[in-house]
Motif scaffolding. Sequence first.
Motif, PDB file in Angstrom:
ATOM      1  N   ASN A  91       0.853  -1.200   0.000  1.00 23.70           N
ATOM      2  CA  ASN A  91       0.000   0.000   0.000  1.00 23.70           C
ATOM      3  C   ASN A  91       0.880   1.238   0.000  1.00 23.70           C
ATOM      4  O   ASN A  91       1.116   1.851   1.047  1.00 23.70           O
ATOM      5  CB  ASN A  91      -0.913  -0.001   1.238  1.00 23.70           C
ATOM      6  N   ARG A  92       1.349   1.604  -1.164  1.00 23.01           N
ATOM      7  CA  ARG A  92       2.334   2.684  -1.222  1.00 23.01           C
ATOM      8  C   ARG A  92       1.696   4.066  -1.144  1.00 23.01           C
ATOM      9  O   ARG A  92       2.334   5.018  -0.714  1.00 23.01           O
ATOM     10  CB  ARG A  92       3.154   2.559  -2.513  1.00 23.01           C
ATOM     11  N   PHE A  93       0.468   4.186  -1.591  1.00 26.30           N
ATOM     12  CA  PHE A  93      -0.185   5.499  -1.639  1.00 26.30           C
ATOM     13  C   PHE A  93       0.725   6.510  -2.349  1.00 26.30           C
ATOM     14  O   PHE A  93       0.939   7.615  -1.874  1.00 26.30           O
ATOM     15  CB  PHE A  93      -0.564   5.986  -0.229  1.00 26.30           C
ATOM     16  N   SER A  94       1.267   6.083  -3.488  1.00 24.32           N
ATOM     17  CA  SER A  94       2.231   6.926  -4.216  1.00 24.32           C
ATOM     18  C   SER A  94       1.723   7.265  -5.616  1.00 24.32           C
ATOM     19  O   SER A  94       2.489   7.383  -6.553  1.00 24.32           O
ATOM     20  CB  SER A  94       3.584   6.201  -4.311  1.00 24.32           C
ATOM     21  N   SER A  95       0.387   7.395  -5.742  1.00 31.21           N
ATOM     22  CA  SER A  95      -0.199   7.692  -7.050  1.00 31.21           C
ATOM     23  C   SER A  95      -0.188   9.192  -7.321  1.00 31.21           C
ATOM     24  O   SER A  95       0.080  10.006  -6.426  1.00 31.21           O
ATOM     25  CB  SER A  95      -1.645   7.185  -7.096  1.00 31.21           C
ATOM     26  N   LYS A  96      -0.507   9.542  -8.544  1.00 30.34           N
ATOM     27  CA  LYS A  96      -0.625  10.961  -8.887  1.00 30.34           C
ATOM     28  C   LYS A  96      -1.707  11.631  -8.056  1.00 30.34           C
ATOM     29  O   LYS A  96      -1.573  12.788  -7.640  1.00 30.34           O
ATOM     30  CB  LYS A  96      -0.932  11.119 -10.388  1.00 30.34           C
ATOM     31  N   TYR A  97      -2.801  10.888  -7.778  1.00 31.52           N
ATOM     32  CA  TYR A  97      -3.883  11.463  -6.978  1.00 31.52           C
ATOM     33  C   TYR A  97      -3.401  11.758  -5.554  1.00 31.52           C
ATOM     34  O   TYR A  97      -3.763  12.785  -4.972  1.00 31.52           O
ATOM     35  CB  TYR A  97      -5.085  10.516  -6.961  1.00 31.52           C
TER      36      TYR A  97
ATOM     37  N   LYS B 243      -3.229  -0.254 -13.059  1.00 30.55           N
ATOM     38  CA  LYS B 243      -1.825  -0.696 -12.972  1.00 30.55           C
ATOM     39  C   LYS B 243      -1.695  -2.025 -13.699  1.00 30.55           C
ATOM     40  O   LYS B 243      -2.525  -2.911 -13.529  1.00 30.55           O
ATOM     41  CB  LYS B 243      -1.427  -0.863 -11.506  1.00 30.55           C
ATOM     42  N   ARG B 244      -0.669  -2.149 -14.510  1.00 33.44           N
ATOM     43  CA  ARG B 244      -0.474  -3.384 -15.276  1.00 33.44           C
ATOM     44  C   ARG B 244       1.014  -3.631 -15.473  1.00 33.44           C
ATOM     45  O   ARG B 244       1.799  -2.674 -15.492  1.00 33.44           O
ATOM     46  CB  ARG B 244      -1.230  -3.316 -16.604  1.00 33.44           C
ATOM     47  N   PRO B 245       1.425  -4.889 -15.622  1.00 36.08           N
ATOM     48  CA  PRO B 245       2.861  -5.184 -15.721  1.00 36.08           C
ATOM     49  C   PRO B 245       3.528  -4.641 -16.979  1.00 36.08           C
ATOM     50  O   PRO B 245       4.714  -4.378 -16.982  1.00 36.08           O
ATOM     51  CB  PRO B 245       2.920  -6.710 -15.677  1.00 36.08           C
ATOM     52  N   TRP B 246       2.771  -4.496 -18.064  1.00 37.90           N
ATOM     53  CA  TRP B 246       3.296  -3.831 -19.267  1.00 37.90           C
ATOM     54  C   TRP B 246       2.116  -3.187 -19.974  1.00 37.90           C
ATOM     55  O   TRP B 246       0.965  -3.595 -19.759  1.00 37.90           O
ATOM     56  CB  TRP B 246       4.055  -4.813 -20.175  1.00 37.90           C
ATOM     57  N   PRO B 247       2.366  -2.190 -20.798  1.00 37.15           N
ATOM     58  CA  PRO B 247       1.257  -1.370 -21.332  1.00 37.15           C
ATOM     59  C   PRO B 247       0.181  -2.156 -22.071  1.00 37.15           C
ATOM     60  O   PRO B 247      -0.999  -1.830 -21.967  1.00 37.15           O
ATOM     61  CB  PRO B 247       1.968  -0.388 -22.276  1.00 37.15           C
ATOM     62  N   GLY B 248       0.528  -3.206 -22.802  1.00 37.25           N
ATOM     63  CA  GLY B 248      -0.474  -3.935 -23.578  1.00 37.25           C
ATOM     64  C   GLY B 248      -1.207  -5.015 -22.805  1.00 37.25           C
ATOM     65  O   GLY B 248      -2.057  -5.710 -23.360  1.00 37.25           O
TER      66      GLY B 248
ATOM     67  N   ARG C  23      -6.967   6.619 -14.026  1.00 36.90           N
ATOM     68  CA  ARG C  23      -5.553   6.311 -14.314  1.00 36.90           C
ATOM     69  C   ARG C  23      -4.598   7.077 -13.391  1.00 36.90           C
ATOM     70  O   ARG C  23      -3.416   6.754 -13.342  1.00 36.90           O
ATOM     71  CB  ARG C  23      -5.249   6.611 -15.785  1.00 36.90           C
ATOM     72  N   THR C  24      -5.127   8.067 -12.648  1.00 36.33           N
ATOM     73  CA  THR C  24      -4.257   8.777 -11.694  1.00 36.33           C
ATOM     74  C   THR C  24      -4.120   8.008 -10.383  1.00 36.33           C
ATOM     75  O   THR C  24      -3.424   8.459  -9.476  1.00 36.33           O
ATOM     76  CB  THR C  24      -4.793  10.189 -11.372  1.00 36.33           C
ATOM     77  N   LEU C  25      -4.780   6.862 -10.267  1.00 39.55           N
ATOM     78  CA  LEU C  25      -4.763   6.100  -9.008  1.00 39.55           C
ATOM     79  C   LEU C  25      -3.691   5.017  -8.995  1.00 39.55           C
ATOM     80  O   LEU C  25      -3.635   4.199  -8.079  1.00 39.55           O
ATOM     81  CB  LEU C  25      -6.139   5.471  -8.764  1.00 39.55           C
ATOM     82  N   THR C  26      -2.826   5.001 -10.004  1.00 37.51           N
ATOM     83  CA  THR C  26      -1.767   3.998 -10.105  1.00 37.51           C
ATOM     84  C   THR C  26      -0.567   4.420  -9.271  1.00 37.51           C
ATOM     85  O   THR C  26      -0.014   5.505  -9.462  1.00 37.51           O
ATOM     86  CB  THR C  26      -1.343   3.808 -11.580  1.00 37.51           C
ATOM     87  N   ASP C  27      -0.138   3.537  -8.358  1.00 38.45           N
ATOM     88  CA  ASP C  27       1.032   3.850  -7.530  1.00 38.45           C
ATOM     89  C   ASP C  27       2.308   3.918  -8.374  1.00 38.45           C
ATOM     90  O   ASP C  27       2.399   3.307  -9.445  1.00 38.45           O
ATOM     91  CB  ASP C  27       1.208   2.760  -6.455  1.00 38.45           C
ATOM     92  N   GLY C  28       3.279   4.658  -7.856  1.00 36.00           N
ATOM     93  CA  GLY C  28       4.575   4.776  -8.530  1.00 36.00           C
ATOM     94  C   GLY C  28       4.783   6.129  -9.161  1.00 36.00           C
ATOM     95  O   GLY C  28       5.838   6.384  -9.729  1.00 36.00           O
TER      96      GLY C  28
END
Length: 334
Positions: free
Chosen positions: A120-126, A238-243, A321-326
């Motif tokens: 639970n990083r809570f490191s998203s853009k949001y 969040k996904r391991p690679w874009p496709g 899409r702003t809810l993705t950590d990292g």
Amino acid sequence: GDEALFFGGNFWNGRATGEKLGNPAADQAQGPFLNPVEQALPDSACVVYRVCTAADYPVSFEQVWGFGACNIAWPANIETQCGDPQGTVVLSDADRGKVDAAYDQIALSVAAYEASPEVNRFSSKYDAYLEGKAKLTANEMRGLRLFNGKAKCANCHTAEPGPNGEPPLFTDYTFDNLGVPKNPENPWYDMPAAFNPDGGNWLDKGLGGFIETRLDYQQFAPANYGKQKVPTLRNVDKRPWPGFVKAYGHNGYFKSLRGIVHFYNTRDVKPRCPDPLTTEAEALVRGCWPAPEIAANVNTQELGNLQLTPGEEKAIVAFLRTLTDGFMASGGGQ
């Protein structure tokens, strides 16, 4: 009729209640190891044996849970017994007691990791936006306003920080029947009859299916058929690679955020697809939606006819899409 509002519990139908270990995540962690269609180990002793003797962890199980936790006399043929789906590991009563204790401790360890900042990083853009460290684009801001307003998403997916400034978790821990159609691509329908005797006729009764197994709550089951846990929306894109194709909904019917947002918007407006086993891709081409998997208890108050424009749907997806950590970890370069 009987009314009761159910909160919490893990798994889509809430069956990991926390009653056993005091923590729903720990109760849930014990499920996959012994589930015949998941890891399929025949005995909890097989899990403990692997953790105690075969695992290569930076700290040992005994360092965490105390010296002697793994001091168990394992039978010489334990590998053979654990490789047999019908196998049971023969142990003394004292060793079985140690296995039971260790199996619970393994689950509590998994739950502790799941609750840790590493998960639970809570490191998203949001999150950065809430801290005043990032600006949302005009379209993301529009999506946030719709999320909290016209689209009614925040009714269940709470977007406001907690009373002491805790990061929003984007769930209210309740259960809802959204009228999601059956997923014709669900591999469960093709499972052997030993696991799924109903085949393609199987219905996921959700929370109602779980609580009808409980004598203390059985009376509330019909009002909860088809209701599934409201998931968090954190890392929803969040996904391991874009496709990589993600699946959404309790049964994976939807394969894109655009698709599920469009469903929330238009479920009660578009005509019914004649075939209840119409895939999302076919439904989007044909301009229809299939019947819900469970027709009872469908939420018509908060979704189904939201009157969003295509541009508003897109804005909501942009916000999701702003809810993705990292985001912060990557220096905000997103």
